[in-house]
Motif scaffolding. Sequence first.
Motif, PDB file in Angstrom:
ATOM      1  N   PHE A 153       0.825  -1.200   0.000  1.00  0.00           N
ATOM      2  CA  PHE A 153       0.000   0.000   0.000  1.00  0.00           C
ATOM      3  C   PHE A 153       0.859   1.249   0.000  1.00  0.00           C
ATOM      4  CE2 PHE A 153      -3.141  -2.965   2.050  1.00  0.00           C
ATOM      5  CZ  PHE A 153      -3.875  -3.128   0.893  1.00  0.00           C
ATOM      6  N   LEU A 154       1.998   1.192   0.664  1.00  0.00           N
ATOM      7  CA  LEU A 154       2.911   2.321   0.654  1.00  0.00           C
ATOM      8  C   LEU A 154       3.486   2.538  -0.748  1.00  0.00           C
ATOM      9  CD1 LEU A 154       4.231   4.469   2.458  1.00  0.00           C
ATOM     10  CD2 LEU A 154       6.136   2.895   2.745  1.00  0.00           C
ATOM     11  N   VAL A 155       3.868   1.466  -1.410  1.00  0.00           N
ATOM     12  CA  VAL A 155       4.403   1.572  -2.771  1.00  0.00           C
ATOM     13  C   VAL A 155       3.320   2.057  -3.722  1.00  0.00           C
ATOM     14  CG1 VAL A 155       5.340   0.247  -4.711  1.00  0.00           C
ATOM     15  CG2 VAL A 155       6.212  -0.128  -2.404  1.00  0.00           C
ATOM     16  N   ARG A 156       2.129   1.513  -3.606  1.00  0.00           N
ATOM     17  CA  ARG A 156       1.029   1.926  -4.481  1.00  0.00           C
ATOM     18  C   ARG A 156       0.706   3.410  -4.283  1.00  0.00           C
ATOM     19  NH1 ARG A 156      -4.277  -1.303  -3.642  1.00  0.00           N
ATOM     20  NH2 ARG A 156      -2.833  -2.976  -4.114  1.00  0.00           N
ATOM     21  N   GLY A 157       0.691   3.857  -3.045  1.00  0.00           N
ATOM     22  CA  GLY A 157       0.435   5.269  -2.774  1.00  0.00           C
ATOM     23  C   GLY A 157       1.541   6.168  -3.307  1.00  0.00           C
ATOM     24  N   SER A 158       2.784   5.721  -3.191  1.00  0.00           N
ATOM     25  CA  SER A 158       3.904   6.508  -3.716  1.00  0.00           C
ATOM     26  C   SER A 158       3.824   6.632  -5.227  1.00  0.00           C
ATOM     27  CB  SER A 158       5.230   5.861  -3.332  1.00  0.00           C
ATOM     28  OG  SER A 158       5.384   5.848  -1.945  1.00  0.00           O
ATOM     29  N   LEU A 159       3.510   5.541  -5.895  1.00  0.00           N
ATOM     30  CA  LEU A 159       3.365   5.603  -7.346  1.00  0.00           C
ATOM     31  C   LEU A 159       2.223   6.534  -7.743  1.00  0.00           C
ATOM     32  CD1 LEU A 159       3.881   1.866  -8.359  1.00  0.00           C
ATOM     33  CD2 LEU A 159       5.442   3.781  -8.741  1.00  0.00           C
ATOM     34  N   LEU A 160       1.143   6.463  -7.026  1.00  0.00           N
ATOM     35  CA  LEU A 160      -0.008   7.303  -7.315  1.00  0.00           C
ATOM     36  C   LEU A 160       0.328   8.780  -7.153  1.00  0.00           C
ATOM     37  CD1 LEU A 160      -3.099   7.077  -7.946  1.00  0.00           C
ATOM     38  CD2 LEU A 160      -3.461   7.254  -5.500  1.00  0.00           C
ATOM     39  N   TYR A 193       3.493  10.268  -6.925  1.00  0.00           N
ATOM     40  CA  TYR A 193       4.671  10.770  -7.619  1.00  0.00           C
ATOM     41  C   TYR A 193       4.694  10.457  -9.113  1.00  0.00           C
ATOM     42  CZ  TYR A 193       6.525  11.737  -3.019  1.00  0.00           C
ATOM     43  OH  TYR A 193       6.696  12.222  -1.750  1.00  0.00           O
ATOM     44  N   LEU A 194       4.342   9.236  -9.493  1.00  0.00           N
ATOM     45  CA  LEU A 194       4.459   8.837 -10.887  1.00  0.00           C
ATOM     46  C   LEU A 194       3.301   9.313 -11.749  1.00  0.00           C
ATOM     47  CD1 LEU A 194       6.216   7.318 -12.874  1.00  0.00           C
ATOM     48  CD2 LEU A 194       4.945   5.241 -12.318  1.00  0.00           C
ATOM     49  N   LEU A 195       2.091   9.251 -11.229  1.00  0.00           N
ATOM     50  CA  LEU A 195       0.928   9.638 -12.027  1.00  0.00           C
ATOM     51  C   LEU A 195       0.994  11.091 -12.501  1.00  0.00           C
ATOM     52  CD1 LEU A 195      -1.724   8.574 -13.203  1.00  0.00           C
ATOM     53  CD2 LEU A 195      -2.856   9.324 -11.112  1.00  0.00           C
ATOM     54  N   PRO A 196       1.336  12.064 -11.663  1.00  0.00           N
ATOM     55  CA  PRO A 196       1.465  13.439 -12.173  1.00  0.00           C
ATOM     56  C   PRO A 196       2.556  13.589 -13.237  1.00  0.00           C
ATOM     57  CG  PRO A 196       1.170  13.490  -9.818  1.00  0.00           C
ATOM     58  CD  PRO A 196       1.376  12.054 -10.198  1.00  0.00           C
ATOM     59  N   LEU A 197       3.669  12.890 -13.083  1.00  0.00           N
ATOM     60  CA  LEU A 197       4.711  12.953 -14.112  1.00  0.00           C
ATOM     61  C   LEU A 197       4.212  12.393 -15.437  1.00  0.00           C
ATOM     62  CD1 LEU A 197       7.954  11.943 -12.208  1.00  0.00           C
ATOM     63  CD2 LEU A 197       7.406  14.156 -13.215  1.00  0.00           C
ATOM     64  N   CYS A 207      -3.152  14.956 -10.906  1.00  0.00           N
ATOM     65  CA  CYS A 207      -3.258  15.218  -9.463  1.00  0.00           C
ATOM     66  C   CYS A 207      -4.691  15.046  -8.987  1.00  0.00           C
ATOM     67  CB  CYS A 207      -2.746  16.620  -9.143  1.00  0.00           C
ATOM     68  SG  CYS A 207      -0.954  16.771  -9.223  1.00  0.00           S
ATOM     69  N   SER A 208      -5.655  15.482  -9.791  1.00  0.00           N
ATOM     70  CA  SER A 208      -7.062  15.307  -9.442  1.00  0.00           C
ATOM     71  C   SER A 208      -7.435  13.831  -9.392  1.00  0.00           C
ATOM     72  CB  SER A 208      -7.955  16.024 -10.458  1.00  0.00           C
ATOM     73  OG  SER A 208      -7.730  17.399 -10.421  1.00  0.00           O
ATOM     74  N   MET A 209      -6.905  13.061 -10.329  1.00  0.00           N
ATOM     75  CA  MET A 209      -7.168  11.619 -10.339  1.00  0.00           C
ATOM     76  C   MET A 209      -6.562  10.952  -9.101  1.00  0.00           C
ATOM     77  SD  MET A 209      -6.583  10.819 -14.388  1.00  0.00           S
ATOM     78  CE  MET A 209      -6.263   9.112 -14.093  1.00  0.00           C
ATOM     79  N   ALA A 210      -5.364  11.364  -8.727  1.00  0.00           N
ATOM     80  CA  ALA A 210      -4.723  10.798  -7.530  1.00  0.00           C
ATOM     81  C   ALA A 210      -5.513  11.146  -6.281  1.00  0.00           C
ATOM     82  CB  ALA A 210      -3.286  11.311  -7.415  1.00  0.00           C
ATOM     83  N   ARG A 211      -5.985  12.374  -6.206  1.00  0.00           N
ATOM     84  CA  ARG A 211      -6.778  12.793  -5.041  1.00  0.00           C
ATOM     85  C   ARG A 211      -8.096  12.028  -4.971  1.00  0.00           C
ATOM     86  NH1 ARG A 211      -7.059  18.252  -2.209  1.00  0.00           N
ATOM     87  NH2 ARG A 211      -9.003  18.117  -1.073  1.00  0.00           N
ATOM     88  N   TRP A 212      -8.754  11.869  -6.113  1.00  0.00           N
ATOM     89  CA  TRP A 212     -10.017  11.132  -6.160  1.00  0.00           C
ATOM     90  C   TRP A 212      -9.802   9.687  -5.719  1.00  0.00           C
ATOM     91  CZ3 TRP A 212     -11.222   6.966  -9.378  1.00  0.00           C
ATOM     92  CH2 TRP A 212     -12.544   6.533  -9.303  1.00  0.00           C
ATOM     93  N   SER A 213      -8.759   9.049  -6.238  1.00  0.00           N
ATOM     94  CA  SER A 213      -8.475   7.665  -5.875  1.00  0.00           C
ATOM     95  C   SER A 213      -8.151   7.530  -4.388  1.00  0.00           C
ATOM     96  CB  SER A 213      -7.307   7.144  -6.712  1.00  0.00           C
ATOM     97  OG  SER A 213      -6.973   5.844  -6.334  1.00  0.00           O
ATOM     98  N   SER A 214      -7.406   8.494  -3.863  1.00  0.00           N
ATOM     99  CA  SER A 214      -7.055   8.471  -2.449  1.00  0.00           C
ATOM    100  C   SER A 214      -8.292   8.607  -1.568  1.00  0.00           C
ATOM    101  CB  SER A 214      -6.071   9.597  -2.153  1.00  0.00           C
ATOM    102  OG  SER A 214      -5.818   9.688  -0.790  1.00  0.00           O
TER     103      SER A 214
END
Length: 151
Positions: A74-81, A83-87, A119-126
Motif C-alpha cells: 500500500f505504501l508503494v502503491r500510494g507513492s506511485l499514485l 509521484y508517478l501519475l502526475p509525471l 493530481c485530481s485523479m490521484a486525489r479522487w483515488s485516495s
Amino acid sequence: MIEERARVVAVEKGAVWVETLRKGTCSSCSGNAGCGQALMDRMGVDRRRGYIRALSDLQLRVGDGVVIGVREEFLVRGSLLVYLLPLLGIFTCGLLAQEAGLGESLVILAGGLGFALACSMARWSSRRTGDHPAMQPIVLRALLNDSVGSC
C-alpha cells in the motif's frame, strides 16, 4: 510490514491516535559533514511530530508506547499514485500537444493541464480508497514503558 514506534495521544473505539517522530536519513549519508540539511537536522529544525490514526483492538491508554505498521504494497502503491501519475500526466499531455503540432506555449500549457488532471485523479483515488480498513496503519504491539524511547 513497515514498522514505526509511536506514543498514544488519544483513544477511540477500535482505533488510537499516535504521535511519531519524523527522522531524517542524514546520519547515514556520506556527505553528512558538509551538508546543510545535516546541520539543520542536528539542530533539531527538521524534527517534527506526526499524528496518525491507527486501527487497534488492544486496550491502550494515552501515553502508552506502541509499534504501528503499514503494509509495503500500500505504501508503494500510494507513492506511485502521488509521484508517478502526475509525471505521466505532464509528459503524456505535453507529448500529445507536441505531436499535434501546437506551439511551445500550448505544449507547456497542455503539460500543466495534464499535471492538474493527474493530481485530481490521484486525489479522487485516495479519497475513494483511503478509508478502507486494509489500507489503514495498525497497531502491531504495545511496548514496555522503559522501551518507548523519545517518541
